[in-house]
Design a protein around this motif. Structure first.
Motif, PDB file in Angstrom:
ATOM      1  N   MET A 140       0.828  -1.192   0.000  1.00  0.00           N
ATOM      2  CA  MET A 140       0.000   0.000   0.000  1.00  0.00           C
ATOM      3  C   MET A 140       0.872   1.255   0.000  1.00  0.00           C
ATOM      4  O   MET A 140       1.937   1.286   0.613  1.00  0.00           O
ATOM      5  CB  MET A 140      -0.939   0.001   1.205  1.00  0.00           C
ATOM      6  CG  MET A 140      -0.261   0.135   2.557  1.00  0.00           C
ATOM      7  SD  MET A 140      -1.459   0.148   3.925  1.00  0.00           S
ATOM      8  CE  MET A 140      -1.940  -1.569   3.974  1.00  0.00           C
ATOM      9  N   ARG A 141       0.394   2.261  -0.707  1.00  0.00           N
ATOM     10  CA  ARG A 141       1.147   3.516  -0.795  1.00  0.00           C
ATOM     11  C   ARG A 141       0.688   4.549   0.219  1.00  0.00           C
ATOM     12  O   ARG A 141       1.396   5.503   0.491  1.00  0.00           O
ATOM     13  CB  ARG A 141       1.032   4.068  -2.219  1.00  0.00           C
ATOM     14  CG  ARG A 141       1.641   3.130  -3.256  1.00  0.00           C
ATOM     15  CD  ARG A 141       1.480   3.631  -4.667  1.00  0.00           C
ATOM     16  NE  ARG A 141       0.115   3.554  -5.151  1.00  0.00           N
ATOM     17  CZ  ARG A 141      -0.481   2.441  -5.566  1.00  0.00           C
ATOM     18  NH1 ARG A 141       0.186   1.288  -5.526  1.00  0.00           N
ATOM     19  NH2 ARG A 141      -1.727   2.447  -6.016  1.00  0.00           N
ATOM     20  N   ARG A 142      -0.521   4.352   0.744  1.00  0.00           N
ATOM     21  CA  ARG A 142      -0.992   5.276   1.761  1.00  0.00           C
ATOM     22  C   ARG A 142      -2.077   4.613   2.609  1.00  0.00           C
ATOM     23  O   ARG A 142      -2.706   3.638   2.200  1.00  0.00           O
ATOM     24  CB  ARG A 142      -1.509   6.578   1.146  1.00  0.00           C
ATOM     25  CG  ARG A 142      -2.657   6.435   0.189  1.00  0.00           C
ATOM     26  CD  ARG A 142      -2.992   7.789  -0.446  1.00  0.00           C
ATOM     27  NE  ARG A 142      -3.684   8.678   0.458  1.00  0.00           N
ATOM     28  CZ  ARG A 142      -3.648  10.000   0.393  1.00  0.00           C
ATOM     29  NH1 ARG A 142      -2.914  10.604  -0.531  1.00  0.00           N
ATOM     30  NH2 ARG A 142      -4.312  10.762   1.242  1.00  0.00           N
ATOM     31  N   VAL A 143      -2.277   5.183   3.800  1.00  0.00           N
ATOM     32  CA  VAL A 143      -3.326   4.757   4.725  1.00  0.00           C
ATOM     33  C   VAL A 143      -4.204   5.971   4.986  1.00  0.00           C
ATOM     34  O   VAL A 143      -3.696   7.039   5.350  1.00  0.00           O
ATOM     35  CB  VAL A 143      -2.742   4.226   6.043  1.00  0.00           C
ATOM     36  CG1 VAL A 143      -3.856   3.782   6.985  1.00  0.00           C
ATOM     37  CG2 VAL A 143      -1.777   3.073   5.782  1.00  0.00           C
ATOM     38  N   ASN A 144      -5.509   5.810   4.765  1.00  0.00           N
ATOM     39  CA  ASN A 144      -6.440   6.932   4.875  1.00  0.00           C
ATOM     40  C   ASN A 144      -7.389   6.758   6.055  1.00  0.00           C
ATOM     41  O   ASN A 144      -7.802   5.640   6.367  1.00  0.00           O
ATOM     42  CB  ASN A 144      -7.296   7.030   3.608  1.00  0.00           C
ATOM     43  CG  ASN A 144      -6.476   7.051   2.342  1.00  0.00           C
ATOM     44  OD1 ASN A 144      -5.686   7.951   2.118  1.00  0.00           O
ATOM     45  ND2 ASN A 144      -6.654   6.038   1.497  1.00  0.00           N
ATOM     46  N   PHE A 145      -7.763   7.873   6.665  1.00  0.00           N
ATOM     47  CA  PHE A 145      -8.784   7.894   7.708  1.00  0.00           C
ATOM     48  C   PHE A 145      -9.840   8.915   7.311  1.00  0.00           C
ATOM     49  O   PHE A 145      -9.520  10.085   7.074  1.00  0.00           O
ATOM     50  CB  PHE A 145      -8.173   8.249   9.061  1.00  0.00           C
ATOM     51  CG  PHE A 145      -7.185   7.235   9.569  1.00  0.00           C
ATOM     52  CD1 PHE A 145      -7.587   6.203  10.410  1.00  0.00           C
ATOM     53  CD2 PHE A 145      -5.850   7.303   9.193  1.00  0.00           C
ATOM     54  CE1 PHE A 145      -6.666   5.266  10.863  1.00  0.00           C
ATOM     55  CE2 PHE A 145      -4.922   6.369   9.641  1.00  0.00           C
ATOM     56  CZ  PHE A 145      -5.344   5.344  10.480  1.00  0.00           C
ATOM     57  N   PHE A 146     -11.081   8.459   7.216  1.00  0.00           N
ATOM     58  CA  PHE A 146     -12.173   9.309   6.769  1.00  0.00           C
ATOM     59  C   PHE A 146     -13.305   9.326   7.788  1.00  0.00           C
ATOM     60  O   PHE A 146     -13.427   8.416   8.623  1.00  0.00           O
ATOM     61  CB  PHE A 146     -12.765   8.774   5.450  1.00  0.00           C
ATOM     62  CG  PHE A 146     -11.847   8.802   4.272  1.00  0.00           C
ATOM     63  CD1 PHE A 146     -11.601   9.983   3.576  1.00  0.00           C
ATOM     64  CD2 PHE A 146     -11.239   7.635   3.824  1.00  0.00           C
ATOM     65  CE1 PHE A 146     -10.775   9.992   2.463  1.00  0.00           C
ATOM     66  CE2 PHE A 146     -10.413   7.632   2.715  1.00  0.00           C
ATOM     67  CZ  PHE A 146     -10.177   8.827   2.033  1.00  0.00           C
ATOM     68  N   THR A 147     -14.168  10.343   7.680  1.00  0.00           N
ATOM     69  CA  THR A 147     -15.465  10.269   8.335  1.00  0.00           C
ATOM     70  C   THR A 147     -16.363   9.403   7.456  1.00  0.00           C
ATOM     71  O   THR A 147     -16.005   9.063   6.320  1.00  0.00           O
ATOM     72  CB  THR A 147     -16.097  11.664   8.474  1.00  0.00           C
ATOM     73  OG1 THR A 147     -16.497  12.134   7.173  1.00  0.00           O
ATOM     74  CG2 THR A 147     -15.122  12.661   9.087  1.00  0.00           C
ATOM     75  N   GLU A 148     -17.532   9.073   7.965  1.00  0.00           N
ATOM     76  CA  GLU A 148     -18.457   8.260   7.177  1.00  0.00           C
ATOM     77  C   GLU A 148     -18.987   9.008   5.952  1.00  0.00           C
ATOM     78  O   GLU A 148     -19.516   8.394   5.033  1.00  0.00           O
ATOM     79  CB  GLU A 148     -19.623   7.777   8.048  1.00  0.00           C
ATOM     80  CG  GLU A 148     -20.672   8.817   8.375  1.00  0.00           C
ATOM     81  CD  GLU A 148     -20.282   9.755   9.516  1.00  0.00           C
ATOM     82  OE1 GLU A 148     -21.146  10.540   9.942  1.00  0.00           O
ATOM     83  OE2 GLU A 148     -19.122   9.695   9.976  1.00  0.00           O
ATOM     84  N   LYS A 149     -18.780  10.320   5.922  1.00  0.00           N
ATOM     85  CA  LYS A 149     -19.211  11.110   4.766  1.00  0.00           C
ATOM     86  C   LYS A 149     -18.066  11.333   3.776  1.00  0.00           C
ATOM     87  O   LYS A 149     -18.154  12.166   2.882  1.00  0.00           O
ATOM     88  CB  LYS A 149     -19.789  12.439   5.232  1.00  0.00           C
ATOM     89  CG  LYS A 149     -21.028  12.270   6.104  1.00  0.00           C
ATOM     90  CD  LYS A 149     -21.643  13.610   6.454  1.00  0.00           C
ATOM     91  CE  LYS A 149     -22.813  13.444   7.412  1.00  0.00           C
ATOM     92  NZ  LYS A 149     -23.919  12.665   6.807  1.00  0.00           N
ATOM     93  N   LEU A 150     -16.984  10.571   3.972  1.00  0.00           N
ATOM     94  CA  LEU A 150     -15.819  10.572   3.086  1.00  0.00           C
ATOM     95  C   LEU A 150     -15.031  11.881   3.164  1.00  0.00           C
ATOM     96  O   LEU A 150     -14.432  12.319   2.190  1.00  0.00           O
ATOM     97  CB  LEU A 150     -16.229  10.274   1.644  1.00  0.00           C
ATOM     98  CG  LEU A 150     -15.169   9.587   0.757  1.00  0.00           C
ATOM     99  CD1 LEU A 150     -14.663   8.305   1.386  1.00  0.00           C
ATOM    100  CD2 LEU A 150     -15.739   9.282  -0.619  1.00  0.00           C
TER     101      LEU A 150
END
Length: 450
Positions: free
Chosen positions: A79-89
């Motif tokens: 993987m090139r990145r790890v993302n953290f989002f809200t449920e609304k992206l």
């Protein structure tokens, strides 16, 4: 106990059991594995395994050097990145993917089916399929006999239960060791990485893993899984050198059904889930996923809609109830057979592999005359009970009935604090670096050797 050479019987050809079998075979110790599935390509529940440094070290030490390199070559592209989002992206934090400088002490993603095929490679003389374990008996000469549903049996010096959460070995050996409901229902799914799916998702989500933390303790995760072979099982054009050679001659590929895909998972507290969720199957689960996430991003709902009916399943998450260490015998347990844990820390498979490596080490020491058999097993169990049940407790805090994020008021406050902290971390490089380091530490990145 028994006659030399040492003979080890393993019940269950899962990740931990097969890693142990490889290590013993490589050390010249006689080993036989008995597996309830009828064939090596039997469908598996689950699609992806995250292998951290603990698991990678175990595979490196137990597999032959060539097979370990095949394992590495058949892992998903890092993987090139790890993302953290809200449920609304809405992005709250992103981090670069884990460094892959060290071929052993690094993070890897692998398909469960691919890993199964790797671990079954060169083990035709060891693994016996269609063998449903029923019970064992202790013999007067100190050996132990495993009995199977078809009326056959096998006798050895050590019996290892590696037969998973509903272990029949544990049921007989440690009847007081119970499995309980963790209070979480989880949907797991696999979606082919088609052009349409690529169009649906934002570019960031096509570069690694994405995590979604939502109100009421709800949680989702999406993993990108791209491999070095195409949909026709041919090597991709940009793969060359030794890696291409290893994959091309690897016999396990003919049994592997893995192609580029995404996996997604969605978790909700059981008491907050609709009653029909427990009985839903196939496309019904897709509709349930959308129903319990009505305010979530339409992008995620579109991804749910792309899920094939035969590639989605429901899991009622279970967890072990930790018990005090027991009196050692020549029957022992590894992996989920003794310390089933929630996905909270993502270390279940890695802990099973850690068990396999440690138990293999102790059995080899016994073979070499350095330690008595029961002393070696006891040393293994002492360490395993400590780190295994610690992992059970920590995983339950993050993914289960002990998770404070599920509380109505406290959970919302904690979610707000978490998002604020992540947004702050996102703009302060030292904080981001520290967080990235802490995520890998729990999977054994800086662990002192067992």
């Amino acid at each position: 106990m028994g006659n030399d050479p040492l003979h080890v019987i393993i019940i269950g050809a899962g990740t931990g059991g097969m890693c142990l079998a490889h290590g013993l075979k490589r050390a010249g110790i006689r080993v036989d594995v008995y597996e309830r599935d009828r064939e090596r390509a039997h469908p598996l529940q689950g699609f992806r395994v995250g292998i951290g440094p603990d698991g990678s070290r175990a595979l490196h030490d137990c597999l032959s050097p060539e097979l370990f390199e095949i394992f590495r070559a058949t892992c998903a592209i890092p993987m090139r990145r790890v993302n953290f989002f809200t449920e609304k992206l809405k992005e709250v934090l992103w981090m670069p993917g884990p460094e892959q400088v060290d071929p052993v002490n690094s993070e890897k993603s692998v398909s469960r089916m691919t890993l199964r095929q790797v671990l079954l490679t060169d083990m035709d003389d060891v693994v016996h399929f269609d063998k449903k374990f029923t019970h064992y008996t202790d013999n007067a000469d100190g050996t132990v006999t495993a009995h199977f549903e078809d009326g056959t049996s096998a006798t050895g010096d050590v019996l290892v239960g590696a037969d998973g959460t509903r272990s029949k070995v544990r049921e007989q050996y440690l009847p007081h060791a119970k499995i309980k409901d963790a209070g979480v229902l989880s949907i797991g799914a696999k979606v082919p990485l088609t052009d349409r799916v690529r169009e649906i998702l934002p570019p960031e989500m096509l570069e690694g893993s994405s995590f979604f933390f939502a109100p009421k303790g709800m949680f989702a995760i999406i993993h990108l899984m791209e491999f070095n072979w195409d949909r026709d099982a041919k090597l991709k054009n940009n793969i060359g050198g030794n890696q291409a050679e290893l994959i091309a001659k690897w016999p396990g590929l003919m049994f592997d059904n893995t192609r580029d895909h995404l996996t997604w998972g969605l978790a909700i507290a059981t008491d907050k889930a609709p009653a029909k969720m427990a009985q839903a199957r196939g496309r019904e689960l897709v509709e349930v996923a959308k129903e319990i996430t009505p305010t979530w991003s339409p992008v995620l709902h579109k991804l749910f809609d792309e899920t094939p009916a035969d590639a989605i399943f429901l899991i009622n998450i279970a967890t072990s109830e930790p018990i005090p260490q027991w009196e050692t015998t020549n029957v022992t347990l590894i992996g989920d057979a003794i310390h089933t844990m929630t996905p909270g820390q993502g270390v279940g498979a890695n802990t099973a592999l850690r068990d396999a490596r440690l138990l293999c080490k102790k059995l080899v020491e016994h073979r070499d005359g350095k330690i008595k058999l029961l002393d070696g097993i006891q040393e293994y169990e002492t360490k395993m009970v400590d780190y295994g049940f610690k992992a059970v407790k920590e995983s339950l805090k993050q993914f289960g009935s002990d998770n404070p994020m599920e509380k109505p008021v406290l959970g919302r406050l904690m979610l707000g604090f978490m998002r604020t902290t992540m947004r702050l971390t996102n703009v302060i490089p030292p904080m981001k670096k520290k967080m990235a380091s802490s995520m890998s530490t729990g999977r054994g990145a800086n662990r002192v050797e067992d």
